[in-house]
Design an enzyme around this catalytic site. Structure first.
Site, PDB file in Angstrom:
ATOM      1  N   SER A   1      -1.767  12.366   3.391  1.00 34.69           N
ATOM      2  CA  SER A   1      -2.867  13.004   2.660  1.00 34.69           C
ATOM      3  C   SER A   1      -3.346  14.200   3.440  1.00 34.69           C
ATOM      4  O   SER A   1      -3.202  14.252   4.666  1.00 34.69           O
ATOM      5  CB  SER A   1      -4.017  12.000   2.473  1.00 34.69           C
ATOM      6  OG  SER A   1      -5.183  12.651   2.007  1.00 34.69           O
TER       7      SER A   1
ATOM      8  N   TYR B   1     -10.217   5.405   5.332  1.00 34.19           N
ATOM      9  CA  TYR B   1      -9.060   5.990   4.620  1.00 34.19           C
ATOM     10  C   TYR B   1      -8.446   7.117   5.442  1.00 34.19           C
ATOM     11  O   TYR B   1      -7.229   7.154   5.673  1.00 34.19           O
ATOM     12  CB  TYR B   1      -9.510   6.510   3.262  1.00 34.19           C
ATOM     13  CG  TYR B   1      -8.436   7.216   2.476  1.00 34.19           C
ATOM     14  CD1 TYR B   1      -7.488   6.509   1.755  1.00 34.19           C
ATOM     15  CD2 TYR B   1      -8.355   8.616   2.455  1.00 34.19           C
ATOM     16  CE1 TYR B   1      -6.500   7.152   1.021  1.00 34.19           C
ATOM     17  CE2 TYR B   1      -7.373   9.271   1.740  1.00 34.19           C
ATOM     18  CZ  TYR B   1      -6.452   8.530   1.023  1.00 34.19           C
ATOM     19  OH  TYR B   1      -5.468   9.177   0.305  1.00 34.19           O
TER      20      TYR B   1
END
Length: 678
Positions: free
Chosen positions: A555, A568
């Site tokens: 990401s 996350y």
């Protein structure tokens, strides 16, 4: 369909081809003769409808038929230049075609056109080939069928064989068909139903005779130590062997695999005649064109250790290649096509099962089915007589036939990922599903791995049948579950080449609201999960010795400090560094490890649909339905990132163009300056 004779032919073909006792997949051909109106002259014209080259009887449709003018086809007998030039007649069939479209005429067209019967079937039933490959086949044919079926000595398929069978039909008006030495059967009838009845009578009569009069143990006694392993142990051993065997079978060109441990296979592998019979090779051309002339047989008991089996397989592979090269050298002429590879397509492991190989999964599966047919043939022949296949010289004449080479040259150019086996986690939805879809479209075999087995299987079904994709359950946070999923992949397709660590979830919380449980869940699924998948897959990749790719869907948050997502983003940073570490460690094995950093992918995302989207929308103060556009507006390109964009990046990273790239992260974020890699 415009003609009743052709309609009946389709129906008959589908019935015959639907039952494997009648013929193998894509094997045999059927025909019908009838009258139609010539659209040019308005006059009636006699036509021959015959299954074209490469078709399958069980799934035959009108487009799979070749349609020829019967008068022109039979007129070819006047210009036939003799057996030494009979291959020229295949091209001449094109000048006999009627109408537009249709399939290309096959080598067996002459058999159907020249035999004076309205309906003709040529089939490859195990029971019929068992008689055809028996040492005393002619005597058995007469004993079993009387004068209703006539023996035809082996002749390579072609125009001369058509003339031979036509002569037999004319000289034996009482006959309903023939046994073709070393090959199969041909039957005929005045009606479509009669031809079908005659074909089935020959097949069933041969099978009944073998059952009633054949030896009880045609393959000899069971050899101690060669009995099948218990199922769980057998499947585990097969999964452990599969990557190495696939690597050996891919020495000349990469192949996909298929595993079979059916009762007929395991029984054959346990018997004392295994080695001598396997060494004789197959006989029917349809068989050995897909299985090679003989298999590689591991000559160790099932009780041998895995290490002993692997070492012996490597030795036998060297011997097999030398033997195949000698076979080629012994029979090749200056006009023969170049050798097509010396690796086995069938590998037999006593107590475990059969591994079969091909350019794609369907080809590998069919090769295995054909060898099961060959086992049935050998069983029947040995039960009544002695199995005596056609000679290696005759096998070579077919395997390296100019017509067979021309057929291979007409095959479409393989897609970029053909022969590659992809394992994609979290692939039942969102980014993972888009990746699986793109890789399958580019020719890869795909394992759709997901926590939800039912959704994984449904997603795989959308990609095609099991020759294209399978769905497996995979809790990536559980090491045993991960190993089971990797084992399922190698048993389904022979090995593994391309791993995509995509499975993930996200909890959008600020630091003080993030619990220890939240932290552990995020890291178990993505950091630990990626580690477990990569570790299990790397073992198979290293054993194969074919290189490979591992892709991490990380990401932009692995480098960009976004608000309220400590767990996350931290686990994404962990994944990003795994890419660098594994790229260094696995590079010596030819395994490339790369990552992709998407921006927020809202559309079709399971993560966003499960609450992450609502949380991120609240964090940024926008409506949830506007979140995708919000992400787009903050990028340089002002374009939303969708799952297909990530799939495109996976395709490029694992394709031929970036074969020298490893340790790279590619941003797929429409340009987020704060996430630029430095």
């Amino acid at each position: 369909m415009s003609n009743s004779a052709a309609s009946e032919l389709i129906a008959r073909s589908n019935r015959l081809g639907a039952d494997p006792k009648n013929t193998n997949y894509a094997g045999g051909n059927t025909s019908a003769k009838g009258t139609a109106t010539d659209p040019v002259t308005g006059e009636p014209v006699e036509l021959l409808w015959v299954k074209g080259s490469g078709g399958d009887l069980g799934t035959l449709t009108e487009s799979g038929l070749a349609v020829l003018r019967l008068d022109r086809m039979r007129a070819l007998t006047e210009v036939y230049p003799g057996i030494d030039r009979e291959d020229e007649m295949v091209a001449a069939f094109d000048y006999c075609l009627h109408g537009k479209g249709g399939a290309a005429p096959s080598i067996d067209t002459a058999m159907h056109g020249l035999v004076d019967a309205p309906h003709v079937d040529h089939l490859h039933p195990d029971s019929g080939i068992a008689i055809a490959t028996s040492a005393d086949g002619p005597a058995l044919t007469e004993k079993i069928f009387g004068d209703k079926v006539v023996w035809v000595p082996w002749r390579r398929p072609g125009f001369q064989l058509g003339l031979d069978i036509a002569a037999i039909k004319a000289e034996n008006p009482q006959a309903i068909g023939t046994i073709l030495g070393g090959h199969g059967i041909t039957a005929w009838g005045e009606t479509s139903d009669e031809a079908e009845r005659n074909s089935l009578w020959i097949i069933d009569t041969a099978a009944a005779y073998i059952a009633e009069h054949g030896a009880a143990e045609p393959f000899g006694a069971v050899v101690p130590g060669y009995e099948p392993l218990p199922e769980t142990e057998r499947r585990a051993r097969a999964a452990a062997l599969a990557p190495t065997i696939r690597g050996l079978a891919s020495t000349d060109r990469v192949v996909v695999g298929h595993f079979t441990d059916s009762e007929p296979v395991l029984d054959f592998l346990s018997r004392e005649k295994l080695l001598p019979l396997a060494g004789l090779g197959t006989s029917c051309p349809d068989h050995f064109l897909r299985t090679k002339v003989k298999p590689l047989v591991l000559d160790l008991p099932a009780t041998a250790t895995l290490e002993e089996q692997l070492a012996r397989l490597a030795e036998l592979h060297v011997d097999y290649r030398a033997d195949y090269q000698a076979y080629y050298d012994a029979h090749a002429t200056s006009e023969s096509p170049a050798i097509r590879g010396a690796d086995p397509l069938i590998v037999l492991v006593p107590g475990v099962g059969m591994f079969s190989y091909g350019a794609n999964k369907q080809t590998a599966r069919v090769a295995g089915e054909f060898y099961v047919n060959a086992i049935g043939v050998m069983r029947g022949a040995e039960a009544l007589s002695t199995y005596t296949p056609i000679s290696d010289a005759e096998k070579f004449r077919i395997e390296y036939w100019a017509l067979e080479e021309a057929k291979l040259q007409r095959l479409p150019k393989p897609k970029t990922h053909q022969g590659r086996i992809a394992f994609v986690t979290g692939a039942a939805s969102g980014i993972g599903k888009a990746i699986a879809t793109r890789l399958a479209a580019e020719g890869a075999c795909v394992v759709v791995a997901d926590l939800d087995l039912e959704k994984a299987q449904a997603a795989a079904a959308e990609l095609g049948g099991s020759d294209v994709a399978i769905g497996v359950a995979a809790n990536v946070a559980d090491g045993a579950a991960v190993q089971d999923a990797i084992d399922a992949a190698v048993l389904a397709f022979g090995g593994i080449d391309l791993i995509v660590n995509n499975a993930g979830l996200s909890l959008s919380k600020p630091l003080l609201e993030t619990t220890e449980k939240d932290w552990d869940l995020q890291h178990d699924v993505m950091a630990k999960g990626s580690f477990l998948v990569s570790k299990a897959a790397a073992k198979a990749l290293i054993d194969q010795k074919l290189g490979g790719d591992i892709i991490y869907i990380s990401s932009k948050n692995s480098v960009f400090a976004g608000p309220n997502n400590i767990a996350y983003s931290a686990t994404k940073a962990d994944q990003a560094h795994q890419v660098r570490l594994l790229a260094v460690e696995l590079g010596e094995h030819g395994v490339r490890v790369n990552g992709i950093n998407p921006d927020g992918v809202v559309r079709g995302s399971g993560i966003f649909a499960s609450g992450w989207g609502a949380n991120r929308a609240a964090t940024y103060g926008v409506k949830e339905e506007d979140l995708g556009q919000f992400y787009a507006n903050r990028t340089i390109l002002k374009r939303e990132v969708v799952p297909e964009n990530v799939a495109d990046a996976v395709y490029v990273l694992t394709g031929p163009e970036l074969s020298r790239t490893t340790g790279l992260h590619i941003p797929v974020d429409s340009g987020v300056a704060a996430a630029f890699l430095r």
